[in-house]
Design an enzyme around this catalytic site. Structure first.
Site, mmCIF file in Angstrom:
data_model
loop_
_atom_site.group_PDB
_atom_site.id
_atom_site.type_symbol
_atom_site.label_atom_id
_atom_site.label_comp_id
_atom_site.label_asym_id
_atom_site.label_seq_id
_atom_site.Cartn_x
_atom_site.Cartn_y
_atom_site.Cartn_z
ATOM 1 N N TYR A 26 51.220 44.851 36.422
ATOM 2 C CA TYR A 26 50.436 44.534 37.622
ATOM 3 C C TYR A 26 51.269 44.779 38.879
ATOM 4 C CZ TYR A 26 47.922 41.714 41.075
ATOM 5 O OH TYR A 26 47.285 41.278 42.218
ATOM 6 N N GLU A 48 40.547 36.128 43.960
ATOM 7 C CA GLU A 48 41.415 35.212 44.698
ATOM 8 C C GLU A 48 40.703 33.872 44.902
ATOM 9 O OE1 GLU A 48 44.474 35.334 45.399
ATOM 10 O OE2 GLU A 48 44.990 37.441 45.155
ATOM 11 N N TRP A 56 47.627 32.876 39.118
ATOM 12 C CA TRP A 56 47.129 34.246 39.005
ATOM 13 C C TRP A 56 47.214 34.717 37.556
ATOM 14 C CZ3 TRP A 56 43.869 37.437 40.592
ATOM 15 C CH2 TRP A 56 43.957 38.810 40.291
#
Length: 202
Positions: A26, A48, A56
């Protein structure tokens, strides 16, 4: 290069990459690289919002499930979701089952359509808030730009778009480059961001 993470390839990365193997790909391929595609921008702003109060890592592990559940985050489709879709999503164990966040995503899809009509594209609107210069990597939770973006979106009826959430969005989508000094990916993201800004000024 103090505190940088050194994976097996010996190339230094941002320290947070050490938390999970998923983070490395990522980090190298997505985080901090400029995004100008409306569907990807909408996806990230929604994810988000879902991350609020969570890590996350949790969202990244469920990202493909979210994409399947929310029509690949095509906001034209999500804007038409009904109460039946809300019930379907609340029963989907593959995503974060939070009614407020689910209904906010549908609301935000409707607001995204309005924003495209107003500004031409989501990218054209969001990139107005990218700092013209690169102040260097910052360890902050929000910025003047993320506060301004949050206020602008809230004024237009968006939800789960607070200034901290918007700063994380700006970091991830390359509007700012917060790769750490010494991180092997920082100059790559910086060059891509400079190119994106130059295109928008042309």
């Amino acid at each position: 290069m103090t505190n940088l993470y050194l994976p097996a390839d010996g190339q230094p990365r941002c320290p947070w990459c050490s938390a999970t193997a998923q983070y490395l790909a990522y980090h190298d391929q997505e985080w901090g690289f400029p995004v100008e595609d409306d569907q990807r921008l909408f996806e990230k702003i929604c994810l988000e919002g879902f991350q609020s109060g969570l890590s996350w890592r949790t969202i990244l592990q469920k990202r493909e499930n979210f994409r399947a559940a929310f029509a690949q985050f095509d906001f034209h489709v999500v804007a038409e979701f009904t109460e039946a879709d809300v019930a379907r999503l609340l029963a989907d164990a593959g995503i974060v089952r939070h009614r407020g966040k689910i209904t906010a995503t549908i609301n935000n899809a409707q607001r995204a359509l309005e924003l495209v009509a107003e500004a031409g594209s989501l990218a054209d609107f969001f990139w107005r808030y990218a700092p013209a210069s690169d102040p260097g990597p910052q360890v902050i939770a929000q910025s003047a730009e993320s506060l301004a973006l949050s206020k602008a979106l809230k004024k237009r009826g968006w939800r789960f778009v607070g200034p901290t959430t918007m700063y994380a969005f700006m970091q991830a989508m390359g509007l700012v480059n917060d790769h750490a000094t010494g991180c092997v990916t920082r100059p790559l993201a910086a060059a891509a961001r400079a190119e994106a800004l130059a295109r928008r000024r042309a």
